[in-house]
Write a protein that holds these residues in place. Structure first.
Motif, mmCIF file in Angstrom:
data_model
loop_
_atom_site.group_PDB
_atom_site.id
_atom_site.type_symbol
_atom_site.label_atom_id
_atom_site.label_comp_id
_atom_site.label_asym_id
_atom_site.label_seq_id
_atom_site.Cartn_x
_atom_site.Cartn_y
_atom_site.Cartn_z
ATOM 1 N N GLN A 23 27.606 42.439 49.884
ATOM 2 C CA GLN A 23 28.556 41.486 49.302
ATOM 3 C C GLN A 23 28.651 41.666 47.785
ATOM 4 O O GLN A 23 29.751 41.695 47.213
ATOM 5 C CB GLN A 23 28.119 40.052 49.641
ATOM 6 N N ASP A 24 27.501 41.809 47.140
ATOM 7 C CA ASP A 24 27.497 42.003 45.688
ATOM 8 C C ASP A 24 28.243 43.277 45.306
ATOM 9 O O ASP A 24 28.972 43.324 44.311
ATOM 10 C CB ASP A 24 26.049 42.083 45.166
ATOM 11 N N LEU A 25 28.065 44.335 46.110
ATOM 12 C CA LEU A 25 28.678 45.621 45.806
ATOM 13 C C LEU A 25 30.207 45.518 45.811
ATOM 14 O O LEU A 25 30.870 45.950 44.855
ATOM 15 C CB LEU A 25 28.211 46.668 46.821
ATOM 16 N N VAL A 26 30.774 44.931 46.862
ATOM 17 C CA VAL A 26 32.242 44.870 46.917
ATOM 18 C C VAL A 26 32.787 43.903 45.866
ATOM 19 O O VAL A 26 33.874 44.116 45.309
ATOM 20 C CB VAL A 26 32.739 44.486 48.330
ATOM 21 N N GLU A 27 32.015 42.842 45.552
ATOM 22 C CA GLU A 27 32.477 41.889 44.527
ATOM 23 C C GLU A 27 32.483 42.530 43.145
ATOM 24 O O GLU A 27 33.332 42.210 42.309
ATOM 25 C CB GLU A 27 31.601 40.635 44.548
ATOM 26 N N ARG A 28 31.525 43.468 42.874
ATOM 27 C CA ARG A 28 31.490 44.145 41.586
ATOM 28 C C ARG A 28 32.745 44.976 41.352
ATOM 29 O O ARG A 28 33.112 45.247 40.215
ATOM 30 C CB ARG A 28 30.261 45.068 41.492
ATOM 31 N N PHE A 29 33.381 45.376 42.450
ATOM 32 C CA PHE A 29 34.582 46.202 42.327
ATOM 33 C C PHE A 29 35.851 45.439 42.702
ATOM 34 O O PHE A 29 36.833 46.016 43.146
ATOM 35 C CB PHE A 29 34.423 47.468 43.175
ATOM 36 N N GLY A 30 35.785 44.114 42.488
ATOM 37 C CA GLY A 30 36.989 43.305 42.537
ATOM 38 C C GLY A 30 37.325 42.657 43.855
ATOM 39 O O GLY A 30 38.311 41.909 43.949
ATOM 40 N N ALA A 31 36.578 42.906 44.921
ATOM 41 C CA ALA A 31 36.904 42.331 46.222
ATOM 42 C C ALA A 31 36.300 40.941 46.365
ATOM 43 O O ALA A 31 35.461 40.516 45.558
ATOM 44 C CB ALA A 31 36.396 43.239 47.334
ATOM 45 N N ASN A 32 36.711 40.236 47.398
ATOM 46 C CA ASN A 32 36.114 38.956 47.772
ATOM 47 C C ASN A 32 35.238 39.170 48.996
ATOM 48 O O ASN A 32 35.605 39.932 49.906
ATOM 49 C CB ASN A 32 37.192 37.920 48.108
ATOM 50 N N ALA A 33 34.085 38.510 49.028
ATOM 51 C CA ALA A 33 33.207 38.542 50.201
ATOM 52 C C ALA A 33 33.075 37.120 50.713
ATOM 53 O O ALA A 33 32.564 36.246 50.006
ATOM 54 C CB ALA A 33 31.839 39.115 49.844
ATOM 55 N N LEU A 80 38.569 47.746 44.413
ATOM 56 C CA LEU A 80 38.759 47.001 45.665
ATOM 57 C C LEU A 80 39.506 45.692 45.437
ATOM 58 O O LEU A 80 39.467 44.798 46.290
ATOM 59 C CB LEU A 80 37.398 46.715 46.323
ATOM 60 N N GLU A 81 40.160 45.575 44.322
ATOM 61 C CA GLU A 81 40.813 44.316 43.976
ATOM 62 C C GLU A 81 41.809 43.905 45.066
ATOM 63 O O GLU A 81 42.581 44.719 45.584
ATOM 64 C CB GLU A 81 41.555 44.435 42.641
ATOM 65 N N GLY A 82 41.766 42.633 45.401
ATOM 66 C CA GLY A 82 42.679 42.079 46.395
ATOM 67 C C GLY A 82 42.177 42.174 47.822
ATOM 68 O O GLY A 82 42.768 41.582 48.735
ATOM 69 N N MET A 83 41.083 42.915 48.056
ATOM 70 C CA MET A 83 40.552 43.040 49.410
ATOM 71 C C MET A 83 39.548 41.918 49.699
ATOM 72 O O MET A 83 38.863 41.433 48.799
ATOM 73 C CB MET A 83 39.852 44.396 49.599
ATOM 74 N N THR A 84 39.467 41.543 50.957
ATOM 75 C CA THR A 84 38.506 40.525 51.388
ATOM 76 C C THR A 84 37.664 41.092 52.528
ATOM 77 O O THR A 84 38.206 41.595 53.520
ATOM 78 C CB THR A 84 39.217 39.244 51.855
ATOM 79 N N PHE A 85 36.334 41.012 52.355
ATOM 80 C CA PHE A 85 35.390 41.546 53.344
ATOM 81 C C PHE A 85 34.569 40.412 53.957
ATOM 82 O O PHE A 85 34.239 39.427 53.285
ATOM 83 C CB PHE A 85 34.410 42.531 52.686
#
Length: 707
Positions: free
Chosen positions: A648-658, A628-633
């Motif tokens: 939030q922790d889940l998406v951050e573990r795979f490179g996204a920003n929350a 999910l790098e580069g994505m923001t949720f």
């Protein structure tokens, strides 16, 4: 009409306060039955004198002795207790309330707060009864039937819950809420606990009687009950009507029995006894033991009814119950039949509403609430008042300095405002009851520990030895934002603490199925489930454990940063303030709070106790990929599958920003139940994709992400 149930003059328990009883064991079954029936009649008589007539003739201790004697007889001889006064304490919990059909429709009443609407109701009544022509202008119409006025019964419109009560051959049979007017909830067992409602009628009662009444919580009792709720950290009821409705719909009649409900009866829905007028109903119901309101009266015309309502406005604050208007009813029952009803409301009755109380009200009590950290917060309990469209019955006074600044005390008139249109607070005192302010306690109202002041704030020094702080700490520890231990709700925590099974947080892990199953309301299955949940919580992720401990200023995001930086609980315990400050999301204030928390001997004792019971926080799995790098949720609302912090922790573990707010850089707004409208509006403005939880999970699946 059936046989009269008037009390016999020979009943020895009506007025004798010094009755001596033989030993129950020495009595014959015949004598026990006879004495039990005399006691029931006497207790019914005294209930009526106390709860209906407000004129008791014996002291409370004598009444208690009669009641206890009846309980002993019924238990010893296994007597039939159907409709016995002893059943008012509440029976076993119900699985559900169920529903029941009414014997006659329970219609609503048309209403208005405008005087011209009330006069228009009167014109319609005259027109339908043929007492005036309908085509005349207002003044002409009034003059036309000035000598043909319709007599009305006027009574307060009680702000409670409408119910149907049915008696057959003088015995209480069932009760139901109004519901949709045709069918209501079966509240038979809960209504049985209200002492102003007779379980057996008195006097020359009819064979069948179905009456309509209003269950309410008296204002003093409402304030006292709300005080108890606030003291134990619960939200108070917004108004007496909500309190009555919530109490009457309890599945456990024992809970209803503990709460102070009352009831006025004001109408007959069906009966084998005919009535000519509604005033006759009002005068007859008390003869059968039913409580009516003493402010009900008959007036000669609609203008007198309007005056009656205006008089009520002037005295509403002095009444023992809440009202929201006047009910105006055509007195003649034959005329009521001729007028008939629409599908929803009778044409022979109208409610003239009272103006809502707005912004200014009276402080009825001030309660000091104890929070999880020991902070003492004063709360003003108010006469319910409408502020910005919301009924408010409590308002924060913030701290002792605020009380002194406002110079506020019980009995004062105050103005209420809502901070940010959300949190109600006292903005000023408009009228002083006396020249003083509320004296803030020097000891904790729960545990009597000394109170310490820190600037404008006050704290209980009892720590987890304070039952309220202990309860709040466990609630937080078990909450979804903590270790998510299901089944440890407020009522069960109260039982665990009151029973002595839990005197500290680590005691949770000493609980055994056999101990829990013995508690009232618990079964073996629910006990086993709690123990299993506790066992499953003994290896929590480190960040969840830090959050569950309730370290001040440490939420889910900060806890995760600490866990990732230090790796183990021991490393965090040993960290210096400078090392703590080097962590993302940790500034000087938070670093100081963390260090002070873990330097506290009491807190360290809790942590060590948990570890001794086998609770060992686990280091986080820092393995990530860049799916999910580069994505923001941004997340809003309540998700079913995750807590917001878990998502939030889940998406951050795979490179996204929350992030917490929607901007032009946001890729997805994920919505759960009750999403924030501002975030939805921002998503529309910035053309951000909005995903519900199903779509969010599908997105994760597309990237081969599984939690």
């Amino acid at each position: 009409m059936s046989q009269s149930r008037e009390r016999p003059d020979s009943n020895p328990y009506i007025r004798s306060p010094e009755t001596e009883f033989d030993d129950v064991e020495s009595m014959s079954e015949t004598a026990a039955n006879e004495q039990a029936e005399q006691l029931r009649d006497a207790i019914r008589y005294h209930d009526r004198r106390y709860y209906v007539d407000a004129d008791p003739v014996i002291p409370d201790r004598t009444y208690d002795a009669l009641f206890s004697r009846l309980q002993a007889l019924e238990e010893q001889f296994d007597l039939d207790t159907t409709n016995s006064p002893t059943q008012r304490v509440g029976g076993e919990p119900l699985d559900e309330l169920g529903s029941v059909d009414h014997v006659a429709p329970m219609l609503s009443i048309d209403s208005s707060g405008e005087v011209e609407d009330v006069r228009e109701f009167d014109r319609r009544v005259h027109t339908e009864l043929g007492l005036s022509s309908s085509g005349e202008d207002t003044q002409t119409s009034l003059d036309a039937y000035a000598d043909e006025s319709v007599e009305y019964v006027c009574e307060p419109k009680f702000d409670g819950l409408s119910i149907e009560i049915v008696y057959e051959e003088g015995r209480y049979v069932r009760a139901a809420t109004r519901g949709d007017g045709e069918t209501g909830e079966n509240v038979t067992e809960n209504i049985r606990t209200i002492r102003s409602i007779p379980l057996s009628l008195s006097g020359d009662y009819p064979e069948f009687l179905a009456v309509r009444g209003e269950v309410f919580m008296p204002r003093d009792a409402f304030q006292a009950h709300n005080r108890e709720r606030v003291e134990r950290g619960d939200d108070p009821f917004a108004n007496p009507r909500n309190a009555a409705a919530g109490t009457l719909r309890q599945l456990d009649p024992r809970v209803t029995a503990e709460r102070p409900l009352d009831c006025f009866v004001f109408d007959v829905l069906d009966t084998s006894h005919p009535f000519d007028s509604n005033w006759e109903i009002h005068e007859t119901l008390p003869e059968w033991g039913l409580k009516v309101n003493d402010r009900t009266t008959v007036v000669a015309d609609i203008e007198s009814a309007i005056e009656y309502r205006d008089e009520l406005v002037a005295v509403r604050d002095d009444l023992a119950y809440e009202i929201d208007g006047t009910v105006i009813t055509v007195n003649d029952r034959q005329r009521c039949d001729r007028l008939g009803s629409t599908a929803r409301a009778p044409r022979w009755a109208y409610a003239y509403k009272l103006p809502a109380r707005t912004e200014e009200t009276t402080v009825r009590d001030i309660v000091v609430q104890v929070g999880r950290t020991g902070r003492l917060t004063p709360v003003a309990l108010l006469d319910p008042v409408e502020v910005a469209g919301v009924t408010v019955s409590r308002a924060s006074l913030h701290n002792p300095d605020q009380i002194e600044s406002l110079n506020v005390d019980v009995g004062d008139g105050v103005r209420i405002e809502r901070a940010g249109d959300v949190i109600p607070y006292v903005s000023e005192v408009t009228e002083h009851e006396n020249d003083s302010h509320f004296e803030f306690p020097g000891t904790c109202p729960i545990c009597d520990s000394p109170v310490e002041r820190e600037g404008p704030l006050a704290f209980c020094t009892g720590g987890l030895a304070c039952p309220m702080q202990l309860k709040r700490a466990i609630e937080h520890y078990a909450s979804r934002s903590g270790l998510d231990i299901e089944g440890l709700g407020e009522q069960r925590l109260d039982q665990l603490i009151e029973s002595g099974l839990v005197e500290s947080l680590p005691d949770l892990y000493d609980l055994r199925t056999s101990d829990l199953a013995r508690l009232d309301g618990w079964g073996r299955t629910s006990a086993e489930n709690i123990v299993e949940e506790l066992t499953a919580s003994m290896g929590p992720p480190l960040d969840d454990f830090l959050t569950a401990l309730g370290v001040p200023e440490v939420g889910a995001t900060t806890a995760r940063s600490l866990a990732l930086e230090f790796g183990t609980l021991d490393a965090i315990l040993d960290a210096s303030e400078a090392e703590l400050r080097s962590v993302d999301d940790v500034g000087p204030t938070i670093a100081n709070e963390i260090q002070e928390f873990f330097e506290s001997e009491q807190n360290l004792t809790v942590v060590e106790g948990l570890r001794e019971h086998g609770v060992e926080p686990q280091s986080l799995d820092v393995t990530t990929d860049d799916a999910l790098e580069g994505m923001t949720f941004v997340f809003t609302g309540a998700l079913d599958r995750y807590t917001r912090s878990e998502a939030q922790d889940l998406v951050e573990r795979f490179g996204a920003n929350a992030t917490s707010s929607v901007s032009g850089n946001t890729d997805y707004l994920v919505t759960g139940d009750s999403p924030g409208q501002n975030k939805l509006d921002d998503a529309t403005e910035h053309d951000v994709d909005v995903l519900d939880e199903t779509a969010f999970v599908s997105l994760l699946d597309e990237h081969d992400i599984h939690d």
